[in-house]
Design a protein around this motif. Sequence first.
Motif, mmCIF file in Angstrom:
data_model
loop_
_atom_site.group_PDB
_atom_site.id
_atom_site.type_symbol
_atom_site.label_atom_id
_atom_site.label_comp_id
_atom_site.label_asym_id
_atom_site.label_seq_id
_atom_site.Cartn_x
_atom_site.Cartn_y
_atom_site.Cartn_z
ATOM 1 N N UNK A 80 0.848 -1.355 -0.001
ATOM 2 C CA UNK A 80 0.206 0.122 0.029
ATOM 3 C C UNK A 80 0.825 1.164 0.112
ATOM 4 N N UNK A 81 1.860 1.284 0.655
ATOM 5 C CA UNK A 81 2.761 2.193 0.714
ATOM 6 C C UNK A 81 3.330 2.435 -0.680
ATOM 7 N N UNK A 82 3.669 1.568 -1.334
ATOM 8 C CA UNK A 82 4.178 1.555 -2.735
ATOM 9 C C UNK A 82 3.142 2.316 -3.794
ATOM 10 N N UNK B 289 -2.611 -7.233 -4.508
ATOM 11 C CA UNK B 289 -1.394 -7.712 -3.854
ATOM 12 C C UNK B 289 -0.156 -6.728 -3.972
ATOM 13 N N UNK B 290 -0.209 -5.847 -4.961
ATOM 14 C CA UNK B 290 0.975 -5.028 -5.306
ATOM 15 C C UNK B 290 0.728 -3.551 -4.838
ATOM 16 N N UNK C 137 -4.089 -1.616 -7.463
ATOM 17 C CA UNK C 137 -5.362 -1.539 -7.324
ATOM 18 C C UNK C 137 -5.594 0.339 -6.924
ATOM 19 N N UNK C 138 -4.635 0.699 -6.153
ATOM 20 C CA UNK C 138 -4.917 1.976 -5.593
ATOM 21 C C UNK C 138 -4.251 3.202 -6.702
ATOM 22 N N UNK C 139 -3.604 2.583 -7.442
ATOM 23 C CA UNK C 139 -3.048 3.443 -8.803
ATOM 24 C C UNK C 139 -4.180 3.366 -9.688
ATOM 25 N N UNK C 140 -4.870 2.331 -9.922
ATOM 26 C CA UNK C 140 -5.928 2.079 -10.943
ATOM 27 C C UNK C 140 -7.202 2.827 -10.681
ATOM 28 N N UNK C 141 -7.554 2.927 -9.285
ATOM 29 C CA UNK C 141 -8.591 3.726 -8.909
ATOM 30 C C UNK C 141 -8.557 5.072 -9.235
ATOM 31 N N UNK D 50 4.017 -7.842 3.913
ATOM 32 C CA UNK D 50 3.791 -7.405 5.289
ATOM 33 C C UNK D 50 3.813 -6.123 5.612
ATOM 34 N N UNK D 51 3.675 -5.550 6.625
ATOM 35 C CA UNK D 51 3.707 -4.217 7.071
ATOM 36 C C UNK D 51 5.156 -3.554 7.370
#
Length: 646
Positions: free
Chosen positions: A324-326, A350-351, A354-358, A480-481
């Motif tokens: 998510x940081x990435x 997983x990579x 999805x955040x970028x795609x949104x 992981x975190x």
Amino acid sequence: MSELPTTPLLDTIHVPADLRALKPDQLRQLADELRAEVISAVGTTGGHLGSGLGVVELTTAIHYVFDTPRDRLVWDVGHQCYPHKILTGRRDRIRTLRQGGGLSGFTKRSESEYDPFGAAHSSTSISASIGFATANRLTDRPGKAIAVIGDGSMSAGMAYEAMNNAEKAGNRLVVILNDNDMSIAPPVGGLSAYLSRIVSSREFLGLRDILRKFARKLPRPIHNAARKTDEFARGLTMGGTLFEELGFYYVGPIDGHNLDHLIPVLENVRDAEEGPILVHVVTKKGKGYAPAEESADKYHGVQKFDVITGTQAKAPPGPPAYQNVFGDALVEEAKRDPTIVAITAAMPGGTGVDRFAKAFPDRAFDVGIAEQHAVTFAAGLAAQGMRPFCAIYSTFLQRAYDQVVHDVAIQNLPVRFAIDRAGLVGADGATHAGSFDVTYLATLPNFVVMAAADEAELVHMVHTMALHDSSPIAVRYPRGNGTGVVLPETPERLAIGKGRMMREGKKVAILSLGTRLAEALHAADALEAKGLSTSVADLRFAKPLDEALIRRLLTTHEVAVTIEENAVGGLGAHVLTLASDAGLLDGGLIDGGLKLRTMRLPDIFQDQDKPELQYAAAGLDAAAIVDTVLTALRHNSTGVEAGVRA
């Protein structure tokens, strides 16, 4: 812990031979009990859920109809194999799934004779099954080979390479296409099942064979027309024209949850002289468990959960996950730069893509399980002036290594590789560990290879990658975190090939790459407590190395230790090469000579366990660093002593 279900019929099944002793009208009850057992077990351990629930009836039918293990059953990917494990003598250990010392979450040859081929990556089943089938044919041994492949795995080119070569396996090969996304199949029902049963029957196949032999005696144009007419007629009623062109006899689609449909078709296929045969089965992920049916993505892989409510155990609040940081960092870079695009191979969540795609749907590309295509697609984008970020797990990037070399490195194209799941990965075990990427990337001319020590460093490295246009560049980071450090408001562009000093000392130097930095600092504290002045460097780059920093550390400290989450051939090997080329291994620079140790992942494939236990077993925690330093100081020999604590 989930309450154990009542399973009187399943309790009598220890191996598939017990299953084959049942009457057909008992199979529905068995499947229902098997589904309840899968739900209960995964509720206890966590793991993959939806895919296994979708193949309960199919698994039951295959073991009922075919003579496993003589007939070789090969699952594709393998995360849908939990029902298979329960039916093949491993039910007593099913609640150890993905735990240290327990059952693997995938098929594994060393675990059972019913797992003839291990699989945790996709699209291998048809190739392997052709191997089993061909070996049986050449040695005149009985037995079929049955490949169960999901429709998602059919997006990989390897599946089609295999199907194009399947004809030589003949009727020894059965491929079952598990279509659980309805991405291929038209609606299925009674008519479809009836047609599938008819065209897979011995009578139909026998008549068809007679007609084909007769047609071969006709002039070639008439023979070819007759063959095309047969394929076209069945293609109109049933589909499957593509598979027919690849040499398969196509049967389907049929309802993969209706045992009355499945059993007779599989029996016909088992006894057919036609071959190879592809059976198209339509299933539903999460079948029979409402929460999983309603949210297939959230219940694909799960934490421990309450079986009654479906509520998954939540991890305690903490630092953000690296993925998510990435994803968030890439979104910020893309806001500033319209040429940035993101590519993933079936792993958007997983990579972090999805955040970028949104945020940028037109600039995000999920190419499916096709890592080779992903890399060359990125190379084409880079050659046309775009700034592509190719986000792929370390273990999956291995599948595209030739493309990394031939299409990216040799042409020196500035593709940015975001390598997730670097290092050990806990419950997924050896098949998903990112153990080799430093080795296979840092050997390539033109490449820049970075490793983030924490989530703040990852933000800086994403920014550095976005601005780097002169060569391919990669950053690796773990599953992981993060560590909980404060994320930078403004990212910093890092100088290529320059590390940073975290602590200055005089006697011991620890050269860290990646997230072992925290353990290196803990080790330094312990060594300082013993009176050993210790330097700690975060090298940041595996290639190019910070040669000036490394030379200084090697020539001013009595003991130097490199540490990395990578196999032999990575940072340690490159530092040794630098030291050798610079003549630092000849002795005389330091009283008693230079003592250089390389700490890396051991030369084994480590089974699943909690990550901290895996790293302890690998000898890559603070205690191991301290032990390595103290052992080196007790030795009086000069020169290089490189090793990992057993």
